[in-house]
Design an enzyme around this catalytic site. Structure first.
Site, PDB file in Angstrom:
ATOM      1  N   ASP A 112      34.440  36.352  38.115  1.00 44.21           N
ATOM      2  CA  ASP A 112      35.531  36.295  38.976  1.00 44.21           C
ATOM      3  C   ASP A 112      36.810  35.896  38.526  1.00 44.21           C
ATOM      4  OD1 ASP A 112      36.807  36.435  41.945  1.00 44.21           O
ATOM      5  OD2 ASP A 112      37.175  34.217  41.323  1.00 44.21           O
ATOM      6  N   GLU A 143      35.543  40.872  36.195  1.00 44.86           N
ATOM      7  CA  GLU A 143      36.561  41.252  37.272  1.00 44.86           C
ATOM      8  C   GLU A 143      37.981  41.424  36.493  1.00 44.86           C
ATOM      9  OE1 GLU A 143      37.454  40.498  41.986  1.00 44.86           O
ATOM     10  OE2 GLU A 143      37.793  38.845  40.369  1.00 44.86           O
TER      11      GLU A 143
END
Length: 521
Positions: A209, A247
């Protein structure tokens, strides 16, 4: 560079655990529920899953605010349930990739509670604190939540304090630490320990993330690049068959930093948005004229996609993979403003492109995005893309036996379902199943096959491109418009898969939303 061997034909299924399947009738999805549905994924042809966070959390950001990195949140089950899920998945040839929230924690994390104390301790520098309660840093400081004399830097919401991996450039030495400071290295070691823990339980890698957010004041990106390259070296040496997915939405930067895969999605680069997420927007979107390419009125433009994608593809070819996902928990669903035949066209494109495809749960049946739902766990406008999976035509769409008012989010009980589409040979679900099977039948259609776009005229309509390697060659022709199109091809071709299209007398003739995938004879 080394790549996990299984990525060459990987097709991922992205599961939002709280919305996938509830095995114990408490209204929320769980890990045993995912285990029960693995045969469904195998039947469709998926051979890898990515799980959104399932760790202990106060759930102010749907689990992206982690209180304990080493424990499954009770609402999802136990650590033993995770290990059992991995074993069951591996028995069915499915890899399990988990979310790694590397840049921040929850306020409730023990690390933060100790770091927030005014007395010096081993966790004092685990987070980034200014040296005065009135001193902010680029508007990212949060004050008043601790007795310590300083503001802590947030990484996203106010409740997600940023972990301290150091600053590449030091502007205020009173509180900013360099990357090689022992306390910053200790934070990195804590991250490596977390990774090793879940790999030992059966995980096959991580989707990271906000992967580019860890190093602060890093204008040329050299700090974050060095950070992840060190971790990639560890993976190559100790876990060569495990994957690192970022990401980042900037593949040339992420792959250079050591990731095997990066998503090209809705931020940093506008190319993905120009495919699917520019519907009903002004004529200029993110600096590019026109709307989505996959929009039936034909106001999109292939070049808006290619000006980003072609550069990223050239920069990463042979070094790592780009993923063009159907969607994820942060954006409206693919079926929003689209009919199921239009969604099928999108899948024909996504499942025949290079790189590694990811399908967000429910997109394979055209699950709707439900706008204007009340925000749930920090979802805000994203909440409508996180509703429960629609399995059947029965109670709660087969998601849960709980009462409707106990569900994590409401279901669309009169909408699409797996049950209905399994019984229909021409359904979107069966179309996705056939596309995955065709992709996996030839390496030319898989991650490493080459791509060349053939039609660069008329805005790129119809969409036509070659997929090829040294052994086989395919041509993909897609008409995403509400009008028929045709495209002339030289040579001899056989139809590998088609819907609403046929190859006749040297021409691919496509009905509205038709597509054909041809193999060179």
């Amino acid at each position: 560079m080394k790549q996990p061997s299984w990525l060459k034909d990987a097709v991922f299924y992205n599961i939002y655990p709280q919305s996938f399947y509830d095995s114990n009738a408490d209204g929320i999805g769980d890990l045993p529920g995912i285990t029960q549905k693995l045969p469904y994924l195998r039947e469709l042809g998926f051979n890898a899953v990515w799980l959104n966070p399932f760790y202990a959390s106060p759930f102010r950001d749907a689990g992206y605010d982690i209180a304990d990195f080493y424990r499954v949140a009770p609402r999802y089950g136990t650590n033993d349930d995770f290990a059992a899920l991995c074993r069951a998945a591996h028995e069915q040839g499915i890899r399990v990739v988990v979310d790694l929230v590397a840049g921040h924690t929850a306020l409730e994390c023990e690390w933060f509670q100790k770091s927030a104390q005014p007395e010096k301790n081993e966790f004092s520098n685990r987070y980034i604190w200014t040296d005065d309660w009135q001193k902010d840093y680029h508007g990212m400081g949060v004050g008043g939540l601790a007795t310590r004399n300083g503001m802590f830097l947030r990484n996203f919401f106010y409740c997600q304090p940023a972990l301290n991996y150091g600053f590449k450039q030091i502007d205020d030495p009173a509180w900013q630490l360099p990357m090689d400071h022992p306390d910053c290295r200790a934070t990195k070691q804590a991250l490596l320990d977390i990774m090793e823990f879940w790999l030992a339980l059966g995980a096959d890698g991580f989707r990271v993330d906000m992967a580019s957010s860890l190093i602060k004041n890093d204008p040329d990106g050299s700090g974050i690049r060095a950070f992840w390259q060190e971790i990639r070296q560890m993976f190559d040496e100790k876990h060569p068959e495990c994957v690192l997915i970022s990401e980042w939405s900037y593949p040339e930067r992420a792959i250079a930093a050591g990731f095997h895969i990066d998503f090209m999605i809705h931020f940093n680069l506008a190319g993905y948005t120009s495919l699917f997420r520019a519907e009903n927007r002004p004529q200029e979107c993110n600096g590019f004229p026109g709307n989505s390419l996959f929009q039936k009125d034909g106001n999109g433009c292939l070049e808006n996609f290619l000006r980003d994608y072609a550069r990223q593809y050239a920069a990463t070819d042979g070094r790592g993979y780009i993923s063009l996902p159907t969607g994820n928990h942060d954006m409206p669903r693919l079926a929003y403003h689209r009919t199921l035949p239009e969604v099928a066209d999108c899948f024909a494109f996504l499942l025949t492109m290079p790189g590694v495809p990811f399908v967000y749960y429910g997109d394979e049946i055209g699950m709707p995005y439900i706008p204007e739902l009340p925000s749930k766990e920090g979802g805000f406008s994203r909440t409508g893309a996180r509703t429960p999976m629609q399995w059947t035509n029965g109670k709660n769409a087969g998601f849960s036996e709980a009462s409707a008012d106990a569900l994590y989010l409401p279901v669309d009980e009169h909408g699409v379902s797996v049950q209905t589409q399994m019984a229909q040979d021409d359904s979107l679900l069966r179309t996705v199943q056939r596309l995955i099977a065709l992709r996996k039948s030839s390496l030319a259609l898989c991650a490493d096959g080459r791509v060349e776009f053939l039609n660069r005229r008329h805005g790129g309509y119809p969409i036509v491109y070659r997929r090829y390697d040294e052994h086989e060659e395919f041509v993909v022709c897609i008409d995403p418009l509400d009008e028929p199109r045709e495209y002339a091809l030289d040579g001899k071709w056989e139809t590998a898969l088609a819907h609403g299209a046929e190859f006749k007398n040297g021409t691919v003739q496509m009905q509205p939303f038709g597509y054909a995938i041809l193999k060179k004879a």
